[in-house]
Write a protein that holds these residues in place. Structure first.
Motif, PDB file in Angstrom:
ATOM      1  N   LEU A 159       0.633  -1.314   0.023  1.00 32.56           N
ATOM      2  CA  LEU A 159      -0.037  -0.019  -0.013  1.00 32.56           C
ATOM      3  C   LEU A 159       0.740   1.204  -0.085  1.00 32.56           C
ATOM      4  CD1 LEU A 159      -2.616   1.371  -0.046  1.00 32.56           C
ATOM      5  CD2 LEU A 159      -2.826   1.067   2.716  1.00 32.56           C
ATOM      6  N   VAL A 160       1.825   1.401   0.776  1.00 37.06           N
ATOM      7  CA  VAL A 160       2.695   2.489   0.824  1.00 37.06           C
ATOM      8  C   VAL A 160       3.541   2.625  -0.435  1.00 37.06           C
ATOM      9  CG1 VAL A 160       4.830   3.406   2.136  1.00 37.06           C
ATOM     10  CG2 VAL A 160       3.259   2.348   3.298  1.00 37.06           C
ATOM     11  N   LEU A 161       3.877   1.459  -1.016  1.00 39.16           N
ATOM     12  CA  LEU A 161       4.704   1.714  -2.479  1.00 39.16           C
ATOM     13  C   LEU A 161       3.919   2.145  -3.373  1.00 39.16           C
ATOM     14  CD1 LEU A 161       7.161   0.849  -3.947  1.00 39.16           C
ATOM     15  CD2 LEU A 161       6.078  -1.483  -4.208  1.00 39.16           C
ATOM     16  N   ALA A 162       2.362   1.428  -3.617  1.00 43.68           N
ATOM     17  CA  ALA A 162       1.465   2.220  -4.317  1.00 43.68           C
ATOM     18  C   ALA A 162       1.226   3.433  -4.022  1.00 43.68           C
ATOM     19  CB  ALA A 162       0.160   1.341  -4.193  1.00 43.68           C
ATOM     20  N   GLU A 163       0.981   4.194  -3.073  1.00 44.83           N
ATOM     21  CA  GLU A 163       0.792   5.667  -2.777  1.00 44.83           C
ATOM     22  C   GLU A 163       2.055   6.372  -3.094  1.00 44.83           C
ATOM     23  OE1 GLU A 163      -2.006   6.930  -2.008  1.00 44.83           O
ATOM     24  OE2 GLU A 163      -2.981   4.833  -1.762  1.00 44.83           O
ATOM     25  N   LEU A 164       3.321   6.089  -2.857  1.00 36.44           N
ATOM     26  CA  LEU A 164       4.458   6.782  -3.394  1.00 36.44           C
ATOM     27  C   LEU A 164       4.434   6.848  -4.878  1.00 36.44           C
ATOM     28  CD1 LEU A 164       7.077   5.311  -1.070  1.00 36.44           C
ATOM     29  CD2 LEU A 164       6.145   7.432  -1.001  1.00 36.44           C
ATOM     30  N   LEU A 165       4.161   5.653  -5.585  1.00 36.42           N
ATOM     31  CA  LEU A 165       4.173   5.639  -6.977  1.00 36.42           C
ATOM     32  C   LEU A 165       2.949   6.597  -7.529  1.00 36.42           C
ATOM     33  CD1 LEU A 165       4.871   1.802  -7.773  1.00 36.42           C
ATOM     34  CD2 LEU A 165       6.452   3.938  -8.133  1.00 36.42           C
ATOM     35  N   GLN A 166       1.909   6.496  -6.949  1.00 39.57           N
ATOM     36  CA  GLN A 166       0.742   7.497  -7.375  1.00 39.57           C
ATOM     37  C   GLN A 166       1.228   8.934  -7.169  1.00 39.57           C
ATOM     38  OE1 GLN A 166      -2.080   6.922  -8.938  1.00 39.57           O
ATOM     39  NE2 GLN A 166      -1.371   4.838  -9.420  1.00 39.57           N
ATOM     40  N   ALA A 167       1.796   9.227  -6.151  1.00 37.99           N
ATOM     41  CA  ALA A 167       2.113  10.509  -5.737  1.00 37.99           C
ATOM     42  C   ALA A 167       3.311  11.043  -6.789  1.00 37.99           C
ATOM     43  CB  ALA A 167       2.904  10.699  -4.210  1.00 37.99           C
ATOM     44  N   ALA A 168       4.201  10.245  -7.123  1.00 40.22           N
ATOM     45  CA  ALA A 168       5.152  10.491  -8.080  1.00 40.22           C
ATOM     46  C   ALA A 168       4.616  10.820  -9.593  1.00 40.22           C
ATOM     47  CB  ALA A 168       6.282   9.388  -8.229  1.00 40.22           C
ATOM     48  N   ARG A 169       3.672   9.876  -9.777  1.00 37.31           N
ATOM     49  CA  ARG A 169       3.043  10.051 -11.109  1.00 37.31           C
ATOM     50  C   ARG A 169       2.125  11.449 -11.241  1.00 37.31           C
ATOM     51  NH1 ARG A 169       1.867   4.090 -10.198  1.00 37.31           N
ATOM     52  NH2 ARG A 169       3.288   3.371 -11.820  1.00 37.31           N
ATOM     53  N   ARG A 170       1.653  12.035 -10.077  1.00 32.78           N
ATOM     54  CA  ARG A 170       1.162  13.407  -9.999  1.00 32.78           C
ATOM     55  C   ARG A 170       2.306  14.429 -10.164  1.00 32.78           C
ATOM     56  NH1 ARG A 170      -1.659  10.889  -5.669  1.00 32.78           N
ATOM     57  NH2 ARG A 170      -0.622  12.127  -4.359  1.00 32.78           N
ATOM     58  N   GLY A 171       3.358  14.099  -9.984  1.00 34.03           N
ATOM     59  CA  GLY A 171       4.587  14.972 -10.301  1.00 34.03           C
ATOM     60  C   GLY A 171       5.094  15.452  -8.760  1.00 34.03           C
ATOM     61  N   VAL A 172       4.725  14.818  -7.721  1.00 31.08           N
ATOM     62  CA  VAL A 172       5.209  15.259  -6.413  1.00 31.08           C
ATOM     63  C   VAL A 172       6.845  14.455  -6.265  1.00 31.08           C
ATOM     64  CG1 VAL A 172       5.310  14.403  -4.056  1.00 31.08           C
ATOM     65  CG2 VAL A 172       3.295  14.877  -5.287  1.00 31.08           C
ATOM     66  N   ARG A 173       7.820  15.075  -5.881  1.00 30.71           N
ATOM     67  CA  ARG A 173       9.238  14.585  -5.681  1.00 30.71           C
ATOM     68  C   ARG A 173       9.177  13.889  -4.570  1.00 30.71           C
ATOM     69  NH1 ARG A 173      13.460  18.868  -6.200  1.00 30.71           N
ATOM     70  NH2 ARG A 173      14.961  16.985  -6.416  1.00 30.71           N
ATOM     71  N   VAL A 174       9.523  12.410  -4.824  1.00 29.64           N
ATOM     72  CA  VAL A 174       9.678  11.540  -3.587  1.00 29.64           C
ATOM     73  C   VAL A 174      11.150  11.243  -3.228  1.00 29.64           C
ATOM     74  CG1 VAL A 174       8.691   9.125  -2.930  1.00 29.64           C
ATOM     75  CG2 VAL A 174       7.250  10.661  -4.059  1.00 29.64           C
ATOM     76  N   PHE A 175      11.312  11.568  -1.991  1.00 28.82           N
ATOM     77  CA  PHE A 175      12.664  10.967  -1.592  1.00 28.82           C
ATOM     78  C   PHE A 175      12.594   9.748  -0.652  1.00 28.82           C
ATOM     79  CE2 PHE A 175      12.836  15.286  -3.102  1.00 28.82           C
ATOM     80  CZ  PHE A 175      14.181  15.412  -3.732  1.00 28.82           C
ATOM     81  N   VAL A 176      13.173   8.796  -0.812  1.00 29.75           N
ATOM     82  CA  VAL A 176      13.097   7.560  -0.082  1.00 29.75           C
ATOM     83  C   VAL A 176      14.474   7.203   0.420  1.00 29.75           C
ATOM     84  CG1 VAL A 176      12.162   5.289   0.088  1.00 29.75           C
ATOM     85  CG2 VAL A 176      11.037   6.993  -1.314  1.00 29.75           C
ATOM     86  N   VAL A 177      14.731   6.853   1.773  1.00 25.46           N
ATOM     87  CA  VAL A 177      15.710   6.213   2.481  1.00 25.46           C
ATOM     88  C   VAL A 177      15.254   4.837   2.908  1.00 25.46           C
ATOM     89  CG1 VAL A 177      17.544   6.231   4.104  1.00 25.46           C
ATOM     90  CG2 VAL A 177      16.889   8.635   2.814  1.00 25.46           C
ATOM     91  N   LEU A 178      15.876   3.717   2.462  1.00 26.21           N
ATOM     92  CA  LEU A 178      15.552   2.348   3.113  1.00 26.21           C
ATOM     93  C   LEU A 178      16.795   2.019   3.609  1.00 26.21           C
ATOM     94  CD1 LEU A 178      13.454   1.129   0.140  1.00 26.21           C
ATOM     95  CD2 LEU A 178      12.499   1.553   2.334  1.00 26.21           C
TER      96      LEU A 178
END
Length: 125
Positions: free
Chosen positions: A3-22
């Protein structure tokens, strides 16, 4: 989790710059999936970094523009939601808390190198 992965991808598709540290040990599969989508044909604004020798224990999502922080003991996974008793805290509109989490994130971000070469990172990530 999924769910978190899907939401991050949706945000990025809307143009939100997403920064992830894993955590480079525990998050290998998620890191690979994000990199495949972000750096593949879609060229999404997702920027990835991973830990190496140290195990990362922080678990939070911070949205600086919205002064919002989600944190707690739970991993961001389906397993954490379905099988474990965990707590989560959500701060909205608390600039002081947001600034503290942004500072922590920026410290980690600067310390880590990108896990994979990417066109996205080369353009200013």
């Amino acid at each position: 989790g999924e769910l978190v992965l899907a939401e991050l991808l949706q945000a990025a598709r809307r143009g939100v710059r997403v920064f992830v540290v894993l955590d480079g040990h525990a998050g290998v599969r998620t890191l690979s999936r994000l990199a495949e989508v972000a750096y593949g044909e879609q060229q999404l604004p997702i920027h990835l970094r991973a830990t190496g020798r140290k195990v990362m224990h922080q678990k939070y999502i911070v949205h600086p523009e919205g002064a919002t922080v989600l944190t707690g003991t739970a991993n961001l996974s389906t397993d954490a939601s379905d099988r474990h008793s965990e707590h989560r805290l959500l701060w909205r509109g608390d600039q002081r808390a947001t600034d503290a989490f942004v500072s922590d994130f920026e410290t980690m971000w600067k310390r880590l190198a990108p896990p994979l070469a990417s066109r996205s990172t080369a353009r200013g990530g």
